[in-house]
Design a protein around this motif. Structure first.
Motif, mmCIF file in Angstrom:
data_model
loop_
_atom_site.group_PDB
_atom_site.id
_atom_site.type_symbol
_atom_site.label_atom_id
_atom_site.label_comp_id
_atom_site.label_asym_id
_atom_site.label_seq_id
_atom_site.Cartn_x
_atom_site.Cartn_y
_atom_site.Cartn_z
ATOM 1 N N PRO A 110 26.180 2.051 -21.003
ATOM 2 C CA PRO A 110 25.156 1.735 -19.715
ATOM 3 C C PRO A 110 23.794 1.294 -20.152
ATOM 4 C CG PRO A 110 26.629 4.013 -19.637
ATOM 5 C CD PRO A 110 26.743 3.590 -20.913
ATOM 6 N N ALA A 111 23.355 1.829 -21.300
ATOM 7 C CA ALA A 111 21.835 1.690 -21.742
ATOM 8 C C ALA A 111 21.773 -0.086 -21.722
ATOM 9 C CB ALA A 111 21.507 2.088 -23.057
ATOM 10 N N VAL A 112 22.617 -0.740 -22.575
ATOM 11 C CA VAL A 112 23.012 -2.019 -22.456
ATOM 12 C C VAL A 112 22.735 -2.684 -21.265
ATOM 13 C CG1 VAL A 112 24.263 -4.078 -23.138
ATOM 14 C CG2 VAL A 112 24.166 -1.866 -24.827
ATOM 15 N N TRP A 113 23.626 -2.273 -20.085
ATOM 16 C CA TRP A 113 23.476 -2.726 -19.075
ATOM 17 C C TRP A 113 22.079 -2.649 -18.207
ATOM 18 C CZ3 TRP A 113 27.277 -4.510 -14.916
ATOM 19 C CH2 TRP A 113 28.404 -4.881 -15.779
ATOM 20 N N ARG A 114 21.302 -1.658 -18.367
ATOM 21 C CA ARG A 114 20.047 -1.418 -17.939
ATOM 22 C C ARG A 114 19.245 -2.285 -18.356
ATOM 23 N NH1 ARG A 114 21.746 4.377 -18.732
ATOM 24 N NH2 ARG A 114 22.536 5.198 -16.869
ATOM 25 N N ARG A 115 19.014 -2.343 -19.730
ATOM 26 C CA ARG A 115 18.048 -3.205 -20.487
ATOM 27 C C ARG A 115 18.295 -4.647 -20.101
ATOM 28 N NH1 ARG A 115 13.255 -4.150 -22.396
ATOM 29 N NH2 ARG A 115 13.329 -5.758 -24.035
ATOM 30 N N THR A 116 19.642 -5.034 -19.986
ATOM 31 C CA THR A 116 19.803 -6.276 -19.745
ATOM 32 C C THR A 116 19.448 -6.742 -18.184
ATOM 33 O OG1 THR A 116 21.904 -6.548 -21.140
ATOM 34 C CG2 THR A 116 21.959 -8.159 -19.189
ATOM 35 N N HIS A 117 19.645 -5.832 -17.418
ATOM 36 C CA HIS A 117 19.314 -6.254 -15.967
ATOM 37 C C HIS A 117 17.798 -6.132 -15.658
ATOM 38 C CE1 HIS A 117 23.597 -6.391 -15.240
ATOM 39 N NE2 HIS A 117 23.289 -6.729 -14.153
ATOM 40 N N GLU A 118 17.210 -5.024 -16.657
ATOM 41 C CA GLU A 118 15.707 -4.786 -16.326
ATOM 42 C C GLU A 118 15.083 -6.272 -16.928
ATOM 43 O OE1 GLU A 118 12.419 -1.383 -17.649
ATOM 44 O OE2 GLU A 118 13.877 -2.331 -19.148
ATOM 45 N N VAL A 119 15.422 -6.872 -17.995
ATOM 46 C CA VAL A 119 14.677 -8.015 -18.461
ATOM 47 C C VAL A 119 15.267 -9.215 -17.584
ATOM 48 C CG1 VAL A 119 14.441 -9.487 -20.188
ATOM 49 C CG2 VAL A 119 14.253 -6.896 -20.489
ATOM 50 N N ASN A 120 16.460 -9.533 -18.039
ATOM 51 C CA ASN A 120 17.226 -10.669 -17.313
ATOM 52 C C ASN A 120 17.001 -11.038 -15.922
ATOM 53 O OD1 ASN A 120 17.867 -10.514 -20.132
ATOM 54 N ND2 ASN A 120 19.904 -11.252 -19.835
ATOM 55 N N LEU A 121 17.290 -9.880 -15.078
ATOM 56 C CA LEU A 121 17.224 -10.156 -13.479
ATOM 57 C C LEU A 121 15.790 -9.455 -12.990
ATOM 58 C CD1 LEU A 121 18.528 -10.986 -11.023
ATOM 59 C CD2 LEU A 121 19.949 -8.764 -11.278
ATOM 60 N N LEU A 122 15.644 -8.021 -13.341
ATOM 61 C CA LEU A 122 14.572 -7.695 -12.263
ATOM 62 C C LEU A 122 13.345 -8.420 -12.674
ATOM 63 C CD1 LEU A 122 13.418 -5.683 -10.614
ATOM 64 C CD2 LEU A 122 13.114 -3.992 -12.369
ATOM 65 N N GLY A 123 13.076 -8.563 -14.172
ATOM 66 C CA GLY A 123 12.086 -9.458 -14.566
ATOM 67 C C GLY A 123 11.726 -10.734 -13.882
ATOM 68 N N TYR A 124 12.859 -11.446 -13.624
ATOM 69 C CA TYR A 124 12.866 -12.816 -12.828
ATOM 70 C C TYR A 124 12.336 -12.299 -11.468
ATOM 71 C CZ TYR A 124 15.077 -15.608 -16.542
ATOM 72 O OH TYR A 124 15.409 -16.502 -17.782
ATOM 73 N N ALA A 125 12.866 -11.416 -10.826
ATOM 74 C CA ALA A 125 12.270 -11.181 -9.417
ATOM 75 C C ALA A 125 11.060 -10.869 -9.407
ATOM 76 C CB ALA A 125 13.273 -9.945 -8.809
ATOM 77 N N LEU A 126 10.499 -10.179 -10.457
ATOM 78 C CA LEU A 126 9.217 -9.863 -10.515
ATOM 79 C C LEU A 126 8.190 -10.813 -10.719
ATOM 80 C CD1 LEU A 126 9.208 -6.265 -12.233
ATOM 81 C CD2 LEU A 126 8.925 -6.650 -9.815
ATOM 82 N N THR A 127 8.592 -11.650 -11.552
ATOM 83 C CA THR A 127 7.915 -13.109 -11.757
ATOM 84 C C THR A 127 7.600 -13.842 -10.512
ATOM 85 O OG1 THR A 127 9.731 -14.177 -12.697
ATOM 86 C CG2 THR A 127 8.104 -13.185 -14.334
#
Length: 253
Positions: A110-127
């Motif tokens: 699950p840590a891989v999923w959290r890190r992946t989505h934090e950077v790859n998806l949430l990061g894009y939403a925030l930018t």
């Protein structure tokens, strides 16, 4: 291309590969470019090449997984260039500890999923969220996000990565739909196998080497040309699209 000269564009992940090539291409077209990356030395190298060629660019240390860092990158762009006209999101966590451990669902961490989505998806939403108020205030602008063929081809591994990229596609369509009438265009590019864009530790499924229909693998410049077009005035009537730029690796409507 028309409509890039004088534009102020953020590259969120411009130290190497596709991001660096896009920063250089945009500068060649006359845009001022803010090159953000966690790899600040790489971002500075990109800027050095641009300025030596006569372009205008600034490097900034930037972490796509940190909301404060994202806000600081946008604020620095506005301070240095007097505003912002476009954003290209290209960063991702492609490291061996993250992408290299993105196995099938039964073996998932699950840590891989959290890190992946934090950077790859949430990061894009925030930018995108950080840039949108500036674009709206000036009557419009353009955003391009980096997706992947992994979003729809159904690989037997890398489900977290694929899910994050499918989320980017949905995010892209949301922005285009919600703010299109206010002059905001948002599109995505989905690269195939791009050689010369693989930092040490990246994982490339062996099957990817077999399925391209082009006589060669992709190069960062291939994506840079497409992204530059989508950010330019020539693409004024293109929005809400996810374009496969993959040498025919993926054939879809």
């Amino acid at each position: 291309m028309r409509g890039l000269r004088g534009k102020r564009i953020i590259i969120a992940g411009g130290a190497t590969g596709i991001g660096a090539a896009t920063a250089e291409r945009l500068a060649e077209e006359g845009a001022s470019v803010m090159v953000g990356d966690i790899n600040v030395a790489g971002a500075e190298s990109t800027v050095k090449r641009i300025t030596e060629a006569g372009g205008n660019a600034i490097a900034a240390e930037f972490d796509l997984g940190n909301e404060n860092s994202i806000q600081e990158l946008v604020a620095a762009t506005v301070t240095e260039f007097g505003g912002v006209d476009g954003l290209y999101n290209v960063g991702a966590d492609l490291s061996e500890p993250t992408l290299g451990r993105d196995t099938d669902l039964l073996a998932m961490d699950p840590a891989v999923w959290r890190r992946t989505h934090e950077v790859n998806l949430l990061g894009y939403a925030l930018t995108c969220r950080s840039v949108l108020p500036y674009l709206l205030d000036q009557g419009g602008g353009a955003i391009v996000n980096t997706s992947s063929n992994a979003a729809w081809i159904g690989e037997p591994e890398r489900p977290a990565y694929a899910a994050s990229k499918a989320g980017i596609n949905a995010l892209t369509r949301h922005i285009a739909s919600r703010w299109g009438k206010e002059g905001i265009r948002c599109n995505a590019v989905a690269p195939g196998l791009v050689l010369g864009d693989k930092p040490q530790g990246d994982y490339v499924p062996p099957a990817y080497l077999q399925v391209t229909r082009s006589p060669r693998p992709g190069e960062p410049a291939d994506l840079a040309a497409t992204v530059a077009f989508l950010l330019s005035g020539d693409a004024a009537w293109v929005s809400g699209q996810v374009w496969s730029v993959c040498g025919g690796m993926s054939l879809r409507d």
